[in-house]
Write an enzyme that holds these catalytic residues in place. Structure first.
Site, PDB file in Angstrom:
ATOM      1  N   GLU A 190       0.803  -1.232   0.000  1.00  0.00           N
ATOM      2  CA  GLU A 190       0.000   0.000   0.000  1.00  0.00           C
ATOM      3  C   GLU A 190       0.836   1.282   0.000  1.00  0.00           C
ATOM      4  OE1 GLU A 190      -2.834  -0.314   3.218  1.00  0.00           O
ATOM      5  OE2 GLU A 190      -3.930  -1.939   2.233  1.00  0.00           O
ATOM      6  N   GLU A 321      -5.132  -8.587   0.234  1.00  0.00           N
ATOM      7  CA  GLU A 321      -5.988  -8.321   1.391  1.00  0.00           C
ATOM      8  C   GLU A 321      -7.421  -8.157   0.921  1.00  0.00           C
ATOM      9  OE1 GLU A 321      -4.831  -5.071   3.906  1.00  0.00           O
ATOM     10  OE2 GLU A 321      -2.702  -5.652   3.933  1.00  0.00           O
TER      11      GLU A 321
END
Length: 392
Positions: A190, A321
């Site tokens: 991220e 995720e």
């Protein structure tokens, strides 16, 4: 007689060990076959990734005790067996490194590396594929990034960011270069403009967002080149790379580039708690507990677009995720899991469940607990059963 009994015991031990030892996976196995064999996964969240504010560490080394610093019990070999027994084939072990540096040359604490290796070895023993990465090392400000504090995707921070990413992957790569195809590397987690108004929302055409994406593209390329250069099995190891904040829609933007790799063994790393109003947004802030046909369509569209740009062009996608926060709406979550995983499976996209061991977190948006890491029992057995039914 004693020698005979000793020999029998040694044979029994060897047989028992063999029963739980993984078969070798060729590191050059076709990447689509590899991702298919990874089947479905689970995240060891809030454990090796726990880091706090690294500026509080005078010696910049949080030590191995940081594994439990966020209040989550440390994983054990039993954790890995529980995952395998449930039907999971993959574990993602997020790892933060910037709070485990012990000298002026970015050296990773050997004790920390040994703990990571121990967890990887436990998982592979039970035939689990393992993903390890650089996780919470995206520094919180572009104005104070300094030696060893991680990276920040802006040009003024790029020299230090590149040094950090390269040195981490040099050491991680060296440590694991002889591991077989069970091990997968993920370049970054991220990457984003922390503290910025666009931290969680990439806007195409926004100069700062596009500058960040250019830096992410360069850091991904450096990570790939560094991993390949460590040799051994890393020369062909599968590597995952993210776009801005690992968002699917950012990956679909023309500014994101898959790194050059002569081995062509790269896949997209993406995260999607979607649709956001159902999967993560608090109800009191506009979220909902009901899973609707429109939500299902949104999922189908998202996976369809990922297939169009990546999968169909020879680049696998791993949803590193995903999850739906617990709003005490298990029936609707069952529908969501079915729709999410069915849409992903249609295109061969692997999904890895996020688990922070907090099914009843005070923050409704962060209730992603599925496995009780103290008892090794599932908080929501029906949801796990649904995952296995859809991904079999």
């Amino acid at each position: 007689m004693k020698k005979f009994l000793k020999a029998v015991l040694l044979i029994c031990f060897a047989l028992c060990f063999t029963a739980v030892s993984a078969e070798k996976v060729p590191v050059d196995k076709n990447i689509f076959e590899l991702v298919k064999d990874m089947k479905t996964g689970w995240n060891l969240g809030n454990s090796f990734d726990a880091n706090g504010n690294i500026d509080l560490f005078q010696a910049q080394n949080g030590g191995v005790s940081s594994i439990t610093s966020w209040g989550v019990p440390a994983a054990t070999e039993k954790t890995m067996k529980t995952l395998a027994d449930a039907g999971f084939k993959t574990i993602r072990i997020p790892v933060s490194w910037s709070n485990h540096i012990v000298d002026n040359n970015y050296k990773i604490d050997p004790e920390w590396m040994a703990k990571v290796k121990e967890a990887v070895d436990w998982a592979i023993k039970y035939d689990l594929y393992v993903i390890i990465n650089i996780h919470h090392d995206n520094y919180y400000s572009p104005d104070s990034l300094k030696y060893g504090r991680g990276y920040y995707p802006l040009e003024k921070c790029y020299p230090e960011s590149e040094k950090f990413v390269v040195r981490m992957w040099e050491q991680i790569g060296k440590e694991f270069k002889d591991y077989d195809g069970h091990l997968v590397f993920e370049a970054l987690n991220e990457p984003r403009l922390r503290g910025n108004e666009h931290e969680w929302n990439f806007v195409s055409g926004c100069p700062e967002c596009e500058e960040a994406m250019r830096c992410i593209n360069k850091l991904n390329q450096k990570a790939v080149d560094t991993i390949r250069a460590t040799g051994g099995n890393n020369s062909k190891r599968l590597i995952m790379v993210p776009s801005y904040v690992a968002a699917p829609w950012a990956a679909l933007d023309k500014s994101f580039k898959i790194p050059n790799d002569k081995e062509k063994r790269i896949c997209l790393s993406a995260h999607a708690y979607s649709p956001y109003p159902f999967a993560m947004q608090k109800n009191k802030e506009g979220g909902t507990s009901k899973f609707t046909p429109n939500h299902k369509k949104e999922l189908m569209d998202m996976f369809g677009e990922l297939n169009k740009k990546f999968v169909s062009k020879g680049v696998p996608v791993i949803m590193g995720e995903y999850g739906a926060t617990n709003k005490h709406n298990d029936k609707d979550r069952l529908k969501w899991f079915d729709a999410y995983l069915s849409s992903a499976k249609k295109y061969g996209i692997l999904c890895v469940l996020w688990d922070n061991n907090a099914p009843n977190n005070k923050d409704e948006s962060e209730r992603f607990g599925y496995l009780n890491r103290t008892t090794n029992e599932w908080y929501f057995p029906d949801l796990i059963k649904k995952i296995m039914e859809v991904t079999k």
